[in-house]
Write a protein that holds these residues in place. Structure first.
Motif: not given
Length: 343
Positions: A90, A135-136, A139, A273, A277
């Motif tokens: 990430r 991002l989740s 999204t 997390d 996000s």
């Protein structure tokens, strides 16, 4: 540093407080951002006049250490989360996203069409895949649940800061007010933002996150319309203060409701997390709103368009973003969760 602190604050509220206390804690968090913004400029001005501008920066040096002394003892007892297997990856995606966003903003501000299109296309090619990984899941299509929460937060901030950044420009350069008077509009939004956060805290047990967010979005539409009207000479200038105060109230309602929705939907141990996000969507939305808007206005000005017309186009574009946010909010929780105290 600021992004990390914001995420940690959300995680601490999510893991350390029961459901009934979370709305109040998020309202307190908003107050903690707003109150320094109200008193800080005045204190800084007095210090700069009496002791020089360097004193303003020097007096801030011990504050992070003081905050650490207050926070660390309690944070040590906060339950640990579930480590993410993609933590290191990430970091790379974040760098790629920053580079891609920079290329897009640079391209928008160029007058050479071929070079501008090349930079925008290259920037999007870098940014969109990186954004998907950061991002989740779901999204970018506002899938129901936490994905819709994060998508709505990004659009909300894009729209608000896409207008907020240019309120002083509209008042000073178009309507001829002083800079101090234009600052009053921003102060009005700051105060009403806090009021909106506390209203949300008081109504959180009775009004769903979806309804509260959509009420906030409607208030932003009203505010944007008022702000656009002030660009014309027939509109009284003081209306701008009330109009932008309405925007702050809408943000206080929607922003806090979305933060609460994120905490309520995050899986146990995954609050970190989810918070990251949400923070990314917040920062990216606000940055793009101001950055793209600034590039658009500068481009129109370079082509001979009036500032009034450029600002009207920017306000209209942000109204379209609000419409998208309203649609994305359909995936938010439509019912209030039962308040269950922590054991």
């Amino acid at each position: 540093g600021g992004g990390a602190i914001g995420s940690i604050a959300y995680v601490a509220i999510g893991r350390g407080y029961d459901e009934a206390a979370k709305p109040r804690m998020l309202a307190l968090l908003s107050t903690a951002w707003v109150v320094p913004g109200l008193i800080g400029p005045g204190i800084a001005g007095l210090m700069a006049e009496g002791f020089g501008w360097r004193s303003v920066f020097l007096v801030l040096v011990p504050l992070p250490a003081l905050a650490a002394l207050l926070a660390f003892p309690s944070l040590r007892y906060m339950p640990a989360g579930v480590p993410s297997p993609e933590t290191r990856a990430r970091v790379v995606y974040a760098v790629v996203l920053a580079a891609g966003s920079g290329l897009v903003l640079t391209g928008i501000g160029l007058l050479q069409p071929a070079l501008a299109l090349a930079l925008i296309a290259g920037g999007l090619a870098l940014a969109i895949p990186a954004l998907r990984r950061l991002l989740s899941p779901g999204t970018l299509r506002a899938a129901p649940g936490i994905a819709a929460t994060i998508a709505t937060m990004g659009l909300l901030n894009l729209a608000f800061f896409g207008v907020d950044a240019f309120v002083p420009l509209a008042l000073v350069d178009v309507r001829g007010t002083s800079v101090a008077y234009a600052g009053l509009a921003l102060t009005a939004a700051t105060i009403s933002w806090t009021a909106g956060a506390w209203i949300q805290a008081r109504t959180a047990s009775r009004v769903s996150r979806r309804a509260t967010t959509r009420i906030g979005l409607v208030l932003l539409v009203v505010s944007f319309a008022i702000t656009a009207a002030v660009l014309f000479p027939w509109a009284p200038v003081p209306v701008a203060l009330a109009g932008w105060g309405v925007a702050g109230l809408g943000m206080g309602l929607a922003f806090t409701a979305l933060g609460l929705a994120m905490l309520e939907q995050a899986e146990p141990g995954q609050e970190g997390d989810a918070s990251a996000s949400l923070q990314l969507a917040t920062v990216l939305g606000s940055g793009l709103g101001a950055g793209v808007g600034g590039a658009l206005i500068a481009l129109m000005n370079a082509r001979g368009e009036t500032l009034t017309r450029a600002l009207l186009l920017q306000d209209g574009s942000m109204l379209l973003i609000i419409a998208l946010a309203f649609v994305a909010a359909r995936g938010l929780p439509g019912r209030t969760p039962a308040a269950t105290p922590r054991p």
